[in-house]
Design a protein around this motif. Sequence first.
Motif, PDB file in Angstrom:
ATOM      1  N   HIS A   1       3.715   4.750  12.416  1.00 18.96           N
ATOM      2  CA  HIS A   1       3.914   4.674  10.963  1.00 18.96           C
ATOM      3  C   HIS A   1       4.825   5.847  10.609  1.00 18.96           C
ATOM      4  O   HIS A   1       4.369   6.994  10.550  1.00 18.96           O
TER       5      HIS A   1
ATOM      6  N   ARG B   1       0.851  -1.198   0.000  1.00 17.31           N
ATOM      7  CA  ARG B   1       0.000   0.000   0.000  1.00 17.31           C
ATOM      8  C   ARG B   1       0.885   1.245   0.000  1.00 17.31           C
ATOM      9  O   ARG B   1       1.014   1.914  -1.019  1.00 17.31           O
ATOM     10  N   ASP B   2       1.579   1.530   1.080  1.00 19.11           N
ATOM     11  CA  ASP B   2       2.431   2.732   1.076  1.00 19.11           C
ATOM     12  C   ASP B   2       3.597   2.512   0.109  1.00 19.11           C
ATOM     13  O   ASP B   2       3.983   3.423  -0.643  1.00 19.11           O
TER      14      ASP B   2
ATOM     15  N   ASN C   1       9.339   4.309   4.006  1.00 18.60           N
ATOM     16  CA  ASN C   1       8.837   4.049   5.364  1.00 18.60           C
ATOM     17  C   ASN C   1       9.938   3.386   6.182  1.00 18.60           C
ATOM     18  O   ASN C   1      10.976   3.010   5.646  1.00 18.60           O
TER      19      ASN C   1
ATOM     20  N   GLN D   1      -3.548   9.790  -0.307  1.00 12.02           N
ATOM     21  CA  GLN D   1      -3.177  10.941   0.519  1.00 12.02           C
ATOM     22  C   GLN D   1      -3.143  12.245  -0.267  1.00 12.02           C
ATOM     23  O   GLN D   1      -2.939  13.297   0.319  1.00 12.02           O
TER      24      GLN D   1
ATOM     25  N   HIS E   1       7.755   7.922   8.370  1.00  9.50           N
ATOM     26  CA  HIS E   1       8.403   8.116   7.059  1.00  9.50           C
ATOM     27  C   HIS E   1       9.842   8.566   7.258  1.00  9.50           C
ATOM     28  O   HIS E   1      10.225   9.089   8.314  1.00  9.50           O
TER      29      HIS E   1
END
Length: 514
Positions: free
Chosen positions: A203, A14-15, A239, A512, A205
């Motif tokens: 979560h 996903r990310d 991430n 996002q 970054h």
Amino acid sequence: MAKEKLIIFDTTMRDGEQSPGAAMSKDEKLRIARQLERMHVDVIEAGFPNSSPGDFEAVQAVARAIKDSTICGLARANEADVRRCGEAVRVAARPRLHTFIATSPIHMEKKLRMEPTQVVDQAVRAIRWASEYTNDIEFSPEDAGRSDIDFLCRIIEAAIKAGATTINVPDTVGYTLPEQFGGLIHTLRERIPNADKAVWSVHCHNDLGLAVANSLAAVMQGARQVECTINGLGERAGNASLEEIVMAVRTRQDIFNCDTNIDATQIVPASKLVSGITGYPVQPNKAVVGANAFSHESGIHQDGVLKHRETYEIMSAESVGWTHNRLTLGKLSGRNAFKSRLQELGIQLDSEEALNAAFKRFKDLADKKREIFDEDLQALITEEVIEQADSEHWRLISLTAHSETGELPYAKLVVAEGGQEHTTEAQGSGPVDAAFKALEALAKSGASLLLYSVNNITSGTDSQGEVTVRLSKEDRIVNGQGADTDIVVASAKAYINALNKLQSNIKRVNPQLQ
Ligand code: KIV
Ligand code: ZN
């Protein structure tokens, strides 16, 4: 005393997929999901189902196939997203729905154009819609790292009251520092009256290179879920990397009062699989999964390691799966051996035809390369899947390249477009450049080349070269991959794969940026 469990939530699909050109097909997601399940990842975020019909199908397929890990989908806090996500994940043995809304002043004002009270109401509504599909609900206040602490307390308390069972605190733009981020988790857990009713997750970054440090600081303050990705893939600088989180916690059990369930010997195979599928190579000096992570160049180090490994190594290469790439098959291996090794690697081909085609490809490779490793098999399947894809418009039939000192390199290719064959040729500064110019002369895509990279899949000069080509056209960026023992052929295949991806008009919405 028994250690608490640290939940590993993988968001590579996903990310990680939000990295330029890293979009994955359903089959690619299934292969990655099976590897994550084999690694004992607790929660797999398989995608953002409302981004496209293709991603809905992919998340649903992963939800059906995976039995041991929880399958999660992402939804913005609106009814359409939540319902689409709910439909995709509800078929899972353990479904989770992850919904989010931005909470920082800049995001609320400039992106959402909503007042704080409206944001709280919307989050609560989204959690209630989600509860029609599952009672495993995760809520994230996006950009928590830059949000007002009082407002965060207010929205998180309301989210838990509405039914959120995991509260995920994202440092969306990678802005915070470890002490500060750890302090944020500490304060939230202390101030929110119903904080003990949810699992705390983070979560982070990596914009300042602090994603892993920030996540670990949060774990020290009681976070019991970390969201991370294989190879640290993800938006912008990525991430927190799964392999670094898992190995830091495992190696420093003297410090952490929690541990993960991860089978760390599956880390390197997972890293190679994700890198091959997404076309994002791993830098050689990357912790844990980089090619140099366990090699010692200096004589003093080598001497120390030979005498006693722990003089310079804090974990072993074997413990993270570096020796898993054992020699698997060779020229004389039969179809059954080939099929059972694919099964051991978690690769399922849809039909006998697909198996026959892959076996033929394996035999062709074995003619060129004496020893076939697991990585070769993974690359071979990636290629087979690429060629079988419905979206395939161009196909390489043959390539001739010529390079000689003092002469201008030249390439001639025969390429099929649908049923029709075309010949195209060009000169270039090298044979790869000539091949790309010839392909562009034929396809006239008008795309710009953003990246060209070659990596050897295994060691030795007879290894297959794995090539990534990143093309951009208008608002789309795609990565093409190709593998072959001849890197000019691998490069042409990668360019053609990128052209085919540009042709297929699949658009994905970034959750996002809306
Ligand atoms: O970085 C972020 O804030 C996210 C959320 C959707 C959790 O990816
Ligand atoms: Zn993110």
